[in-house]
Design a protein around this motif. Structure first.
Motif, PDB file in Angstrom:
ATOM      1  N   GLU A  32     -14.935 -17.049 -28.840  1.00  0.00           N
ATOM      2  CA  GLU A  32     -15.418 -18.409 -29.053  1.00  0.00           C
ATOM      3  C   GLU A  32     -16.874 -18.567 -28.664  1.00  0.00           C
ATOM      4  O   GLU A  32     -17.568 -19.397 -29.204  1.00  0.00           O
ATOM      5  N   SER A  33     -17.353 -17.769 -27.743  1.00  0.00           N
ATOM      6  CA  SER A  33     -18.708 -17.969 -27.232  1.00  0.00           C
ATOM      7  C   SER A  33     -19.799 -17.522 -28.193  1.00  0.00           C
ATOM      8  O   SER A  33     -20.778 -18.228 -28.390  1.00  0.00           O
ATOM      9  N   ASP A  34     -19.656 -16.361 -28.816  1.00  0.00           N
ATOM     10  CA  ASP A  34     -20.756 -15.868 -29.651  1.00  0.00           C
ATOM     11  C   ASP A  34     -20.332 -15.335 -31.012  1.00  0.00           C
ATOM     12  O   ASP A  34     -21.157 -14.855 -31.777  1.00  0.00           O
ATOM     13  N   GLY A  35     -19.062 -15.413 -31.349  1.00  0.00           N
ATOM     14  CA  GLY A  35     -18.594 -14.958 -32.648  1.00  0.00           C
ATOM     15  C   GLY A  35     -18.501 -13.456 -32.797  1.00  0.00           C
ATOM     16  O   GLY A  35     -18.257 -12.966 -33.893  1.00  0.00           O
ATOM     17  N   SER A  36     -18.670 -12.701 -31.733  1.00  0.00           N
ATOM     18  CA  SER A  36     -18.584 -11.248 -31.833  1.00  0.00           C
ATOM     19  C   SER A  36     -17.138 -10.802 -32.042  1.00  0.00           C
ATOM     20  O   SER A  36     -16.199 -11.525 -31.716  1.00  0.00           O
ATOM     21  N   LYS A  37     -16.989  -9.614 -32.620  1.00  0.00           N
ATOM     22  CA  LYS A  37     -15.675  -9.111 -32.983  1.00  0.00           C
ATOM     23  C   LYS A  37     -15.090  -8.259 -31.859  1.00  0.00           C
ATOM     24  O   LYS A  37     -15.756  -7.383 -31.329  1.00  0.00           O
ATOM     25  N   ALA A  38     -13.857  -8.536 -31.479  1.00  0.00           N
ATOM     26  CA  ALA A  38     -13.136  -7.740 -30.491  1.00  0.00           C
ATOM     27  C   ALA A  38     -12.022  -6.998 -31.225  1.00  0.00           C
ATOM     28  O   ALA A  38     -11.138  -7.621 -31.796  1.00  0.00           O
ATOM     29  N   ILE A  39     -12.070  -5.687 -31.212  1.00  0.00           N
ATOM     30  CA  ILE A  39     -11.082  -4.873 -31.909  1.00  0.00           C
ATOM     31  C   ILE A  39      -9.777  -4.816 -31.111  1.00  0.00           C
ATOM     32  O   ILE A  39      -9.788  -4.629 -29.899  1.00  0.00           O
ATOM     33  N   VAL A  40      -8.658  -4.972 -31.799  1.00  0.00           N
ATOM     34  CA  VAL A  40      -7.342  -4.861 -31.175  1.00  0.00           C
ATOM     35  C   VAL A  40      -6.776  -3.491 -31.535  1.00  0.00           C
ATOM     36  O   VAL A  40      -6.797  -3.082 -32.690  1.00  0.00           O
ATOM     37  N   GLU A  41      -6.289  -2.769 -30.519  1.00  0.00           N
ATOM     38  CA  GLU A  41      -5.749  -1.430 -30.727  1.00  0.00           C
ATOM     39  C   GLU A  41      -4.328  -1.351 -30.182  1.00  0.00           C
ATOM     40  O   GLU A  41      -3.906  -2.219 -29.421  1.00  0.00           O
ATOM     41  N   THR A  42      -3.602  -0.323 -30.582  1.00  0.00           N
ATOM     42  CA  THR A  42      -2.237  -0.122 -30.096  1.00  0.00           C
ATOM     43  C   THR A  42      -2.231   0.942 -29.008  1.00  0.00           C
ATOM     44  O   THR A  42      -3.071   1.834 -28.981  1.00  0.00           O
ATOM     45  N   VAL A  43      -1.244   0.812 -28.122  1.00  0.00           N
ATOM     46  CA  VAL A  43      -1.028   1.777 -27.051  1.00  0.00           C
ATOM     47  C   VAL A  43       0.435   2.188 -27.133  1.00  0.00           C
ATOM     48  O   VAL A  43       1.318   1.333 -27.277  1.00  0.00           O
ATOM     49  N   HIS A  44       0.681   3.490 -27.051  1.00  0.00           N
ATOM     50  CA  HIS A  44       2.043   4.029 -27.153  1.00  0.00           C
ATOM     51  C   HIS A  44       2.386   4.825 -25.891  1.00  0.00           C
ATOM     52  O   HIS A  44       2.364   6.055 -25.902  1.00  0.00           O
ATOM     53  N   PRO A  45       2.738   4.126 -24.804  1.00  0.00           N
ATOM     54  CA  PRO A  45       3.074   4.838 -23.569  1.00  0.00           C
ATOM     55  C   PRO A  45       4.447   5.510 -23.661  1.00  0.00           C
ATOM     56  O   PRO A  45       5.346   5.013 -24.350  1.00  0.00           O
ATOM     57  N   THR A  46       4.598   6.613 -22.986  1.00  0.00           N
ATOM     58  CA  THR A  46       5.873   7.317 -22.948  1.00  0.00           C
ATOM     59  C   THR A  46       6.907   6.474 -22.211  1.00  0.00           C
ATOM     60  O   THR A  46       6.646   5.954 -21.135  1.00  0.00           O
ATOM     61  N   GLY A  47       8.078   6.314 -22.821  1.00  0.00           N
ATOM     62  CA  GLY A  47       9.169   5.599 -22.175  1.00  0.00           C
ATOM     63  C   GLY A  47       9.068   4.086 -22.215  1.00  0.00           C
ATOM     64  O   GLY A  47       9.871   3.410 -21.571  1.00  0.00           O
TER      65      GLY A  47
END
Length: 70
Positions: A32-47
């Motif tokens: 909201e502050s500057d319109g910059s893009k934040a990438i969302v990634e996945t995490v696949h932890p064991t168990g």
């Protein structure tokens, strides 16, 4: 967090978002502050179930836990 609301108002489960990102679609949101893009990634932890997080950057203001709840 169990669900994510997309920019168009559609609500998806985190499981669905993980599948989309892994196939490879890019999910992100704009801060909201500057319109910059934040990438969302996945995490696949064991168990554990996979989950999503924002990719590391120089700001702590754009992490998923900072977003409004719905």
């Amino acid at each position: 967090m169990t669900h994510v609301r997309l920019q168009d108002g559609k609500v998806e489960t985190v499981e669905e978002v993980v599948k989309w990102i892994d196939h490879p679609f890019e999910y992100y949101y704009f801060t909201e502050s500057d319109g910059s893009k934040a990438i969302v990634e996945t995490v696949h932890p064991t168990g554990r179930d996979p989950y999503i997080r924002t990719a590391k950057n120089d700001s702590i203001l754009d992490n998923l836990l900072s977003l409004p709840k719905f």
